[in-house]
Design an enzyme around this catalytic site. Sequence first.
Site, short mmCIF file in Angstrom:
data_model
loop_
_atom_site.label_atom_id
_atom_site.label_comp_id
_atom_site.label_asym_id
_atom_site.label_seq_id
_atom_site.Cartn_x
_atom_site.Cartn_y
_atom_site.Cartn_z
N SER A 152 0.85 -1.19 0.00
CA SER A 152 0.00 0.00 0.00
C SER A 152 0.88 1.24 0.00
O SER A 152 2.00 1.22 0.54
CB SER A 152 -0.90 0.02 1.24
OG SER A 152 -1.58 1.26 1.36
N TYR A 166 -2.17 -1.07 10.15
CA TYR A 166 -2.17 -1.25 8.70
C TYR A 166 -0.90 -0.66 8.08
O TYR A 166 -0.20 -1.33 7.32
CB TYR A 166 -3.41 -0.58 8.11
CG TYR A 166 -3.55 -0.76 6.61
CD1 TYR A 166 -4.05 -1.94 6.08
CD2 TYR A 166 -3.18 0.26 5.72
CE1 TYR A 166 -4.19 -2.11 4.70
CE2 TYR A 166 -3.31 0.10 4.35
CZ TYR A 166 -3.82 -1.09 3.86
OH TYR A 166 -3.94 -1.25 2.50
#
Length: 263
Positions: A152, A166
């Site tokens: 990401s 995350y």
Amino acid sequence: MDYNNLFDVRNKIVLVTGGSRGIGEMIATGFVSAGAKIYITSRSADVCYKVAKELTEKGPGECIAIPADLQSFDEIKRLVEELSKREDHLDVLINNAGANWNETIDSYPDKAFEKVVNLNLKRIFTLTQACLPLLTAKASLENTSSVINIGSIDGIRAPPQETYAYSASKGGLHHMSRHMAGKLGYRGVRVNVIAPGAFQSKMMKATLEKYGDQIVSRLGVKRIGSPEDIAGTCIYLASRAGQYTNGTTITVDGGAVVTVAHM
């Protein structure tokens, strides 16, 4: 060199985790459309079988569902055992399944942190490790197999949301992938990362509904990612075109990481 076949993935055997929705489904759709044989896995068996049936009907490739809960070590073992009964090798492993949690630093739950890091980082190592006999079975330095980890841009930048586990897990995944690439390249297995920006997915749904216009306005390309964008990058890494790419992180974000405010 036959340049017409640089991006050919016909008949390749591919496993896509989290392949029944969002980015995983986009990737699976791309490979099936390009003639590959895809296995998808996710926790939701009904959705997994439904998507596999729909993609196979579209063809020309094939999609097969093997539902599994990738949070579990034993489930990963079962998944790979079942795959090994069906195939004698694996050309491409795409580690896409992931979780997120958004909460203030003052109240961020310990169990949530563990859950996100376990699925987004630890179990990617577990599954890749378990798949190594299949990944190396027919691999050579001239015809490598490919591990593609979906990271990401939040593993590159500090995200605006309070998604601590995350961003930490994705940053860790990026570096672990480089480490694995250095060790596995000699065995005919390349490891790379794709770091997506904004795509239409369940994980991004609330963010896009609230901030979609703002996100798009800051991008030079003036749109969020499309299925072709993410699937095309995966196909590049899985094909002859990507045979010399190992240990890299490719951002597929419309320039989000490098965008600066206009003066």
